[in-house]
Design a protein around this motif. Structure first.
Motif, mmCIF file in Angstrom:
data_model
loop_
_atom_site.group_PDB
_atom_site.id
_atom_site.type_symbol
_atom_site.label_atom_id
_atom_site.label_comp_id
_atom_site.label_asym_id
_atom_site.label_seq_id
_atom_site.Cartn_x
_atom_site.Cartn_y
_atom_site.Cartn_z
ATOM 1 N N SER A 137 0.838 -1.202 0.000
ATOM 2 C CA SER A 137 0.000 0.000 0.000
ATOM 3 C C SER A 137 0.866 1.243 0.000
ATOM 4 O O SER A 137 2.070 1.184 0.237
ATOM 5 C CB SER A 137 -0.926 0.013 1.211
ATOM 6 N N LYS A 138 0.216 2.362 -0.258
ATOM 7 C CA LYS A 138 0.941 3.645 -0.330
ATOM 8 C C LYS A 138 1.342 4.151 1.035
ATOM 9 O O LYS A 138 2.117 5.088 1.147
ATOM 10 C CB LYS A 138 0.036 4.697 -0.993
ATOM 11 N N SER A 163 -3.899 2.271 -3.280
ATOM 12 C CA SER A 163 -4.296 3.548 -2.672
ATOM 13 C C SER A 163 -5.168 3.313 -1.434
ATOM 14 O O SER A 163 -5.654 2.208 -1.201
ATOM 15 C CB SER A 163 -5.055 4.399 -3.692
ATOM 16 N N ALA A 192 -1.271 10.593 1.104
ATOM 17 C CA ALA A 192 -2.070 9.494 0.542
ATOM 18 C C ALA A 192 -3.530 9.558 1.000
ATOM 19 O O ALA A 192 -4.422 9.099 0.283
ATOM 20 C CB ALA A 192 -1.458 8.145 0.916
#
Lengths: 379, 136
Positions: free
Chosen positions: A91-92, A116, A331
């Motif tokens: 994941s970001k 995201s 994010a």
């Protein structure tokens, strides 16, 4: 008065933990790999700690590999995996020890997708499903985010990984010892944790590796830790980690107390105009507060609070080596200025209401003071 | 990241001098950006004083507004103190090195904050000069 509200960075070693460790520096100093009594004593202590940790996450003691901490565990989990497949999904908002490890693998020809998250910091499950392919080796999603405290739906992710037949690693550095984790129930294949986040010393952590999963070591040598992590075991550290687990297991019942303090902090800080809560209101670990104040910069606030004896942290660029605002706050959709104005407070077991009241007053004062310096500024 | 600020930086950060805005300022300098997080608005009021029989323009008043880190606030406070009372010619020569020197040093990662201070001052002077059609 000194008030420590940076427990996501590190925690105070519990006095009981120190006491448990002491003999393993002096009279029980043996190398656990030696045949004599000194060695056997050290081996027994290491194995007891392993057993305790295994119990905490419902796995077998043989599935626990001791490391130097969270960063090494994340590196070992991701770089150590052996397989033909060359695709990783993460994941970001992962910790740099996962993100930078993935970037390193990209250089070696791996394909990495960074999923995201929504504005609360929860990963996009549909996107995760879409990205899984025949070539996917691993999904690595953290349990609790270190900056905003968001708790990911691990059960759901675990289920998806099982369905698609891909391996699932979770960085549980911020949750282990705070939230009950059952690796069998959640279908976790690899799990990283660290001692110093739960009142054990720095320099010790572990990686849980499910029995049937093959990984290769990053550190070669005498074949310690089932040949997965060579180097004489950090016996006092491991003993301390085991003791800290015992204590954490009991303290988990006290988390309502800390949660109340956290909620009071959030409630009172939100009364300051121009404040936003970063992360999720409900899916949030019980000891994390992360807010942004308009018209101020986080490092200045941290510095000012430090002068008042209050230890906090920020996701502002000014406090990072890169001079970039926090990748996590970006994010979840914060503007640069909002990210710069962020303040993280992470509570520990020892915090009390008197401290929290003092902290609320001081934050109000400092925000006020900093806003006077930036009053009506044209951005 | 640990920051070791000098006593002078801390003192200027915690008790900044010449904070605020000058309404109807003669010159304004705005620097910084939201990505790096430091934004500085500098306002000057220009007066004239007699030096060796000549009327010379000087910085009569100077104020700042800053949204930024401890270093940025300390730099803002220091640049106003360095520039106040100086002739425009003298003020134009104040560099970021002078600011760092007066602050008894800045951590290397914060050097760029000192540039903000010098740039804002030079921009404010330029703004004044352009409005007053001086030849430079």
């Amino acid at each position: 008065m000194k008030i420590y509200l940076d427990n996501s960075a590190t925690t105070q070693v519990d006095k009981e933990v120190v006491k448990a460790m002491m003999p393993y520096f002096s009279e029980k100093f043996g190398n656990p790999n030696s045949l004599h009594e000194f060695g056997r004593d050290a081996r027994e202590a290491v194995e007891n700690a392993r057993k305790k940790i295994a119990e905490m996450i419902n796995c077998e003691p043989e599935e626990i590999i001791f490391t130097s901490g969270g960063t090494e565990s994340n590196n070992l989990a991701i770089k150590g995996l052996i397989g033909e497949k060359k695709h990783i999904i993460t994941s970001k908002i992962e910790h740099p020890s996962v993100l930078e490890t993935c970037r390193e693998l990209e250089k070696q020809g791996y394909k990495v997708d960074y999923i995201s998250v929504d504005k609360e910091g929860i990963i996009n499950i549909q996107e995760l499903k879409r990205k899984i392919s025949n070539n996917t080796l691993l999904v690595s999603i953290m349990h609790v985010n270190n900056e905003i405290g968001t708790i990911q739906p691990l059960e759901e992710i675990g289920k998806i990984c099982r369905e698609f037949g891909v391996l699932f690693h979770t960085d549980a550095v911020q949750s282990f010892g705070k939230i009950k984790i059952d690796v069998k129930n959640i279908n976790i294949d690899l799990l990283s944790a660290s001692g110093h986040k739960i009142n054990a010393p720095k320099g010790v952590g572990f990686l849980y590796v499910k029995k049937e999963i093959k990984i290769k070591p990053l550190v070669n040598g005498g074949g310690h830790e089932k040949n997965l992590r060579s180097g004489t075991e950090n016996v006092p550290g491991i003993v301390g980690f085991g003791k800290a687990c015992e204590i954490a297991d009991k303290k988990m019942k006290e988390k309502e107390k800390i949660k109340k303090l956290r909620d009071k902090l959030i409630q009172e800080l939100e009364k300051i105009p121009g404040t936003r809560l970063n992360g999720s209101r409900n899916l949030r670990i019980f000891n994390n507060v992360n807010v942004s104040f308009s018209g101020i910069e986080g490092e200045a606030l941290v510095l000012m609070l430090d002068k008042e004896g209050i230890a906090t942290s920020t996701g502002s660029a000014c406090s990072s080596h890169s001079l970039e605002p926090s990748h996590v706050l970006k994010a979840i959709g914060l503007s640069d200025l909002e990210a710069h104005g962020s303040l993280r407070l992470s509570l520990g077991w020892e915090n009390n209401e008197k401290e929290i009241n003092f902290v609320i007053d001081k934050i109000r004062e400092c925000v006020d003071k900093l806003r006077k310096i930036s009053k009506n500024i044209e951005v | 990241m640990t920051l070791n600020y000098s006593k002078k930086v801390m003192e200027n950060f915690l008790h900044p001098r010449n904070m605020g805005k000058i309404e109807n300022a003669d010159g304004v300098g705005k620097v910084g950006n939201s990505v790096c997080g430091d934004i500085l608005n500098l306002y000057i009021k220009v007066g004239k004083k007699k030096i060796r029989g000549k009327l010379i323009e000087y910085i009569k008043d100077i104020k700042f507004q800053t949204l930024g880190c401890g270093a940025a606030i300390a730099v803002s406070s220091m640049i106003t103190q360095l520039a106040k009372g100086k002739t425009l010619e003298e003020a134009e020569k104040i560099s970021n090195k002078d600011i760092v020197h007066e602050l008894e040093g800045l951590p290397p990662v914060k050097y760029h904050c000192s540039l903000l201070g010098a740039d804002a001052l030079h921009l404010a002077i330029k703004d004044y000069l352009s409005k007053n059609k001086h030849e430079k």
